[in-house]
Design an enzyme around this catalytic site. Sequence first.
Site: not given
Length: 347
Positions: A114, A210, A213
Site C-alpha cells: 500500500k 488480489k 476495493k
Amino acid sequence: MAFTPRVFSGIKPSGDLHLGNYLGAIRRFVPLQQTHETIYCVVDMHAITVWQDPEDLRRWTYEIAAAYIAAGLDPNKSIIFNQSQVVEHAELAWIFNCVARVGWMTRMTQFKDKAGAEGGENSEAVSLGLFAYPSLMAADILLYKATGVPVGDDQRQHLELTRDIAKKFNHDFKKQIKGLGVKDDFFPLTETLSTGPAMRVMSLKDGKKKMSKSDASDMSTIYMMDDADTIAKKIKRATTDADALPTEAAGLAGRAEAENLVAIYAALSDTSVDGVLAEFGGSGWGKFKPALAELAVAVLSPIATEMKRLVADTGEMDQILRRNADRARAIAVPVMDDVRKIVGFVR
Ligand code: AQP
C-alpha cells in the site's frame, strides 16, 4: 486460562464491497453465529489510514453493516457496529503501539504494497496510521479477547502480529497480570479460523493480483451491488487461457486465472475444487463461464436487493449500530479497566 470462544472480524469502509470480501470474509462469518459469540465490526478507523471522502465513508459504513445483515447475520445475536463508536479501540491501539516494535511493522507486506501504491517511490509520504494499522487491528481483536478471527489469506500476517503483541504484553506485564488474580495469560493467542476454497479471490484480469476495493479497473472486480448483466459481462470477459478445464485440482497448477474461477465456483456452491472439476473437467470456458455467472447472480442478487432496502433506512441502521456498540462496550470496558491497571495508569 480458558477464554470464552469468541469471534471478531471486520471490514474497512474504503470502497464498494466485492466478491473477495464476501467469499473471504462475510460468507464465513454467518455459520460462526451458531457456535461462538460473534462480533462483526465496520472498521471505519482503519479506512481513514488512506484518504476517504467523508460522505463516501458514511455511505460505505452503512453498506457494510447492511451487507452483514443481508448475508444472514442477525444483529440481535451477532454484535454488529462501527469501530469508532467504541473509543476503547483507539486507547488499546495506543498501548499496543508501545508494545509492538517498529521492525515488526516494517515487515508487513500489506504496508509495503500500500505504501508503494499510495506514495509511489516515496513510502514516507503515507500516513502514520497506515504504518500502525496492525496495532489497531490487534486492539480490535484483543479488546474482546477474541479467540478466533475469520479473515481472508491476505490478513494472515496481521494475525500473526496480533499474536506477537499478545505474547509480548502477557510476558512484559506478567507480574501485574498475576496481581489482578489472573493465573495465566491476560490476552489469548487468537487463531485464524478460515479454511476452504477462495481464501484469496484474485482479480478477474490478473490471476496474480488480489481482487480489491481499490483496484482502478472495474472489470477486475465483481461488486456485491453489481446487477446480473454486469456480473455476467465481467465473468465473460475474465482473462483465461485457451485450455479446457482439467479433471483434477493438480491440473490447475500454473494456471492462476483458471484456478481462481474454479475456486470462486467451489466457494459459491459450497463444494470443493475437486467437486467442481468432477462436473466441469474437460469442458471449455464457453460452458464454464455462463454456469459461473448464473451461480454468482443467484447468490449475490438477493443479498444486493436486501442491502439496498436496508441502506435506504439510515434511521434504522443508526439504531442497530448504536445498540450494538453498547453491547460491544459492555465487553470492552472491563477489559480496558484491567489493561489500565496492568500498565500502571492512575484513575
Ligand atoms: N481478494 C480477497 N479474497 C479473499 N478475501 C479478501 N478480503 C479482502 N479482499 C479479499 C477479506 O475481506 C475482509 C475485509 O478486508 P478489508 O476491507 O478490511 O481490507 P482489505 O483486505 O485490504 O480489502 P481490500 O478490498 O483489498 O480493500 P482496500 O483495497 O481498500 O485495501 C478481510 O477478511 C480480508 O481478508
